[in-house]
Design a protein around this motif. Structure first.
Motif, short mmCIF file in Angstrom:
data_model
loop_
_atom_site.label_atom_id
_atom_site.label_comp_id
_atom_site.label_asym_id
_atom_site.label_seq_id
_atom_site.Cartn_x
_atom_site.Cartn_y
_atom_site.Cartn_z
N THR A 154 0.85 -1.19 0.00
CA THR A 154 0.00 0.00 0.00
C THR A 154 0.89 1.25 0.00
O THR A 154 1.98 1.26 0.56
CB THR A 154 -0.91 0.03 1.23
OG1 THR A 154 -0.11 -0.06 2.42
CG2 THR A 154 -1.90 -1.12 1.20
N LYS A 204 0.70 5.81 -0.04
CA LYS A 204 -0.11 7.00 0.23
C LYS A 204 0.44 8.18 -0.58
O LYS A 204 1.61 8.20 -0.97
CB LYS A 204 -0.10 7.34 1.72
CG LYS A 204 -0.75 6.24 2.58
CD LYS A 204 -0.82 6.66 4.03
CE LYS A 204 -1.49 5.59 4.88
NZ LYS A 204 -2.89 5.35 4.47
N LYS A 205 -0.46 9.11 -0.86
CA LYS A 205 -0.06 10.28 -1.65
C LYS A 205 1.15 10.95 -0.99
O LYS A 205 1.24 10.99 0.24
CB LYS A 205 -1.21 11.28 -1.73
CG LYS A 205 -2.34 10.82 -2.65
CD LYS A 205 -3.42 11.91 -2.73
CE LYS A 205 -4.55 11.48 -3.65
NZ LYS A 205 -5.59 12.52 -3.74
#
Length: 233
Positions: free
Chosen positions: A161, A163-164
């Motif tokens: 995963t 994240k920005k």
């Protein structure tokens, strides 16, 4: 021989008549009783024949109800998630994003690319794209892992995963009358890859810094994140 006189003859006849009458009275009740007995027997036989036989009692058989199969617990699927990682044996990058069951994917190695779309459910992502591109990945434990097929080849990948500003971006625009489409993937370690097509032909366009616009033929093109373009795919 002595002849009987008329009086004696009449008396004898009368006595004979009385005797016959008595015999008749004596034997008649016996004959009637026999006839009645025979009639009663025939009536009983007919009644027995007309009376339906009592139904045979059969014990009810209860079929055993099969035990229900144990329920299968659905594997958790995130409502929103972004994954990005490397494709083993290829050198390219892969990105997958999920939004409320809908999923998109993008593969790129700087020379070729593949956009894919599909669904995410029961802990799995299944995507398809043009030119027989397909992707199947299991998701869980903070990563997606599976296989990508494209161009007659197959590669495995693992994508954690992200994240920005890491993750997947896309741009669509018309620049000086030409149709522009671009895709970019950014990893947390700073790795990035992308490809810009102008009228469906690769163009020499620099990959912008995360959060910055790309420049195509002197015109700035704004990259969109997944939330902005997933509904249009």
């Amino acid at each position: 021989m002595t002849r009987l006189g008329p009086v004696h003859t009449l008396a004898a006849g009368a006595a004979m008549v009385v005797a016959i009458g008595a015999l008749t009275v004596t034997t008649s009740p016996v004959t009637t009783q026999n006839v009645n007995a025979q009639a009663d027997t025939q009536a009983d036989v007919q009644a027995d024949a007309a009376t339906p036989a009592a139904p045979e009692v059969t014990a009810a058989v209860t079929e055993a109800t099969p035990a229900p199969e144990p329920s299968k617990t659905a594997r958790p699927t995130p409502v929103k998630a972004d994954y990005a990682g490397r494709v083993a044996g290829n050198g390219g990058l892969i990105a997958i994003s999920i939004r409320n069951g809908k999923a998109v994917g993008y593969f790129c190695d700087g020379r070729i690319e593949a956009w894919l779309k599909g669904r995410a459910a029961d802990g799995e992502v299944t995507l398809t794209g043009a030119n027989d591109a397909s992707l199947v990945a299991r998701i869980g434990g903070g990563r997606a892992g599976g296989a990508l097929e494209f161009g007659g080849r197959r590669w495995n990948f693992k994508a954690p995963t992200v994240k920005k500003p890491s993750g997947l971006y896309r741009a669509s625009a018309v620049v000086r009358g030409a149709k522009v489409r671009a895709g970019w993937i950014y990893l947390d370690d700073g790795s990035r890859v992308g490809l810009t097509l102008v009228d469906d032909k690769p163009a020499d366009v620099a990959i912008p810094e995360p959060g910055r616009n790309a420049t195509v033929d002197g015109v700035e093109v704004d990259p969109q994140d997944v939330d902005e373009f997933i509904g249009g795919m």
